[in-house]
Design an enzyme around this catalytic site. Structure first.
Site, PDB file in Angstrom:
ATOM      1  CG  HIS A   1      -0.185   0.027   2.542  1.00 48.46           C
ATOM      2  ND1 HIS A   1       0.227   1.178   3.159  1.00 48.46           N
ATOM      3  CD2 HIS A   1       0.228  -0.989   3.329  1.00 48.46           C
ATOM      4  CE1 HIS A   1       0.845   0.892   4.290  1.00 48.46           C
ATOM      5  NE2 HIS A   1       0.869  -0.432   4.418  1.00 48.46           N
ATOM      6  CG  ASP A   2      -0.563   4.272   1.200  1.00 50.15           C
ATOM      7  OD1 ASP A   2      -1.374   5.019   0.640  1.00 50.15           O
ATOM      8  OD2 ASP A   2      -0.864   3.549   2.174  1.00 50.15           O
TER       9      ASP A   2
ATOM     10  N   GLY B   1       5.014  -1.232   2.835  1.00 47.97           N
ATOM     11  CA  GLY B   1       4.225  -0.034   2.590  1.00 47.97           C
ATOM     12  C   GLY B   1       5.044   1.236   2.469  1.00 47.97           C
TER      13      GLY B   1
END
Length: 256
Positions: free
Chosen positions: A120-121, A138
């Site tokens: 994520h991200d 992440g």
């Protein structure tokens, strides 16, 4: 006109451009946008929040915009944005963002090899080569033209500089500055990526300047001293500014 296998499922709310090929057993969920001229081979899953550009190829088992593997994720609406001309190989998984940034980004002209994971991200740049089974935690950032070999592990929040090469099987919990080779165990600076820089058209004089910058930087006990000496004694070029700014802004510290 799109070519969609009768064995694929495309949600009625999915937005597809033109001339896409959707192979058998693909699944395209709602709240997804796919541009033109993409090829989804068999068994590709495009989850909620995917925003895909043009001329990408997704191989069997790829899973794009998956739910983040983050216990803080509470179902907020986030996205996974993928650019153009990417080759995303078998069983690659790319998560969508969380409330932290709201978006996972993969640029253009990248090769993401089999079984690698983008959490994520993350923000991945352009013209990257990422090897088999490499895993990004992440909010990792990878700058343009980096090469990260197979089975590497990248800790969350790390920043990987451009035009460098990361040895297979390595792991890092610190930032990797640009233009270098990083490897060995534990991970450390292994010289300037001379062959890679020459392939990208860097002159011998410029490569020499980059080498001098790192010689100064790594000869000092404190990075701030090295940065100050580089700025005082070497020419002001975009490449050297990239190095000094990268090191100054490093939140996790750079490898030594």
């Amino acid at each position: 006109m799109n070519s969609i296998s009768p064995l694929a499922y495309v949600h009625p709310e999915a937005q597809l451009g033109d001339n896409n090929v959707i192979g058998p057993f693909c699944y395209i969920d709602k709240n997804t946008v796919i541009g033109d001229n993409n090829v989804l081979q068999n068994s590709v899953t495009i989850h909620v929040g995917a925003r895909i550009g043009n001329d990408n190829e997704f191989f069997a088992g790829a899973s794009i915009s998956t739910k983040p593997q983050d216990l803080k994720f509470k179902g907020e609406e986030t996205t996974c944005v993928i650019g153009d001309h990417n080759s995303i190989r078998e069983n690659v998984t790319i998560s969508r963002g969380t409330a932290s940034k709201g978006q996972t980004t993969v640029g253009s002209h990248n090769l993401l090899m089999e079984n690698m994971h983008v959490a994520h991200d993350c923000v991945l740049g352009n013209h990257l080569i990422i090897g088999n089974s490499t895993k990004f935690a992440g909010e990792v950032v990878v700058d343009d033209y980096a090469i990260i070999s197979a089975t590497c592990l990248i800790h969350q929040f790390c920043h990987i500089g451009g035009y460098g090469m990361f040895q297979g099987g390595s792991r890092t919990s610190q930032d990797i500055p640009p233009y270098i080779m990083a490897g060995k165990e534990p991970i450390r600076f292994a010289g300037v990526n001379i062959i890679g820089l020459r392939r990208h058209g860097f002159s011998n004089d410029l490569i020499h300047l980059i080498h001098e910058a790192y010689r100064i930087l790594y000869s000092k006990g404190l990075m701030a001293e090295g940065i100050e000496e580089i700025r005082r004694t070497l020419p002001d070029t975009p490449e050297l500014r990239y190095i000094t700014t990268f090191v100054e802004n490093s939140k996790r510290g750079i490898i030594r």
